[in-house]
Design an enzyme around this catalytic site. Structure first.
Site, PDB file in Angstrom:
ATOM      1  N   GLU A  43      39.161  27.930 -32.118  1.00 29.14           N
ATOM      2  CA  GLU A  43      40.171  28.160 -33.678  1.00 29.14           C
ATOM      3  C   GLU A  43      39.501  29.496 -34.339  1.00 29.14           C
ATOM      4  OE1 GLU A  43      42.556  26.880 -37.754  1.00 29.14           O
ATOM      5  OE2 GLU A  43      41.909  25.333 -35.532  1.00 29.14           O
ATOM      6  N   LYS A 132      48.544  17.664 -34.875  1.00 28.61           N
ATOM      7  CA  LYS A 132      47.293  18.064 -35.492  1.00 28.61           C
ATOM      8  C   LYS A 132      47.739  17.387 -36.743  1.00 28.61           C
ATOM      9  CE  LYS A 132      46.530  21.292 -39.067  1.00 28.61           C
ATOM     10  NZ  LYS A 132      45.373  22.797 -38.877  1.00 28.61           N
TER      11      LYS A 132
END
Length: 211
Positions: A43, A132
């Protein structure tokens, strides 16, 4: 105590490497080290310098070996920009339905940021594939365990924020399926060797927990 059953994940290694603040001049070298160490979820947050170039370069270099995605995704336009440079997943800090839905419509995997059960179900209703919990260490492993009692078992749950090789096992024991690792993995300006060493430490902690 290991998790007996885990939902299918798009990542072979359930550790999302977060390279916040990385520059295009450094991105490929650091991602190369991560891929060599078995990481296949990378990411690059959108508040990093020239993120379009970094993500695009990494997709071209490693897109057949890893999923390259964007984090801190705030708007549907961000999603469109990520799709344009070849990103495969997005990570959001919130549960904005329009962002999640745009990503799903464009074929990107979504890891949606949340804190409460209500926020988690909002994200899932919008189509998020994964959740998340952020910041994980603010809430603690007990919060993960409580959430797991109400969330669908098939929903992958990642913990992000303050995760280290030492505390990762307690979150896995509580019901997390993986983690996003940021500041303990990479800080702007550090060497590729430091990134590799940190990546190895996290991977070893995961493997020892699974043993």
């Amino acid at each position: 105590m290991n998790q007996p059953l885990s939902p299918p994940l798009p990542f072979r290694l359930p550790l999302i490497a977060i390279l916040r603040g990385i520059t295009p001049n450094d991105a490929v070298a650091h991602v190369a080290a991560l891929v060599e160490e078995g990481y296949d979820g990378i990411e690059i947050p959108l508040n990093s310098p020239q993120w379009e170039r970094s993500i695009g370069d990494c997709v071209r270099a490693f897109g057949s070996r890893a999923l390259i995605g964007g984090g801190t995704v705030l708007t549907p336009d961000d999603v469109v920009g990520l799709r344009r440079v070849g990103a495969r997943f997005i990570v959001t800090p919130n549960t904005h339905p329009a962002v999640i839905q745009r990503a799903v419509d464009l074929g990107l995997q979504v890891v949606a940021g949340f804190a409460t059960a209500s926020e988690a179900f909002t994200a899932l209703d919008a189509g998020a594939h994964m959740l998340k919990l952020f910041p994980a260490t603010t809430y603690g492993a007990g919060h993960v365990r409580a959430l797991r009692s109400v969330l669908p078992k098939a929903t992958p749950l990642f913990v992000v924020g303050g995760i280290t090789p030492d505390n990762l096992p307690q979150y896995l024991d509580a019901g997390a399926h993986g983690a996003g690792i940021g500041g303990e993995l990479y800080r702007p300006g550090q060497s590729v060797e430091a990134t590799r060493a940190n990546a190895i430490a996290f991977r070893q902690a995961l493997q020892e927990h699974a043993a």
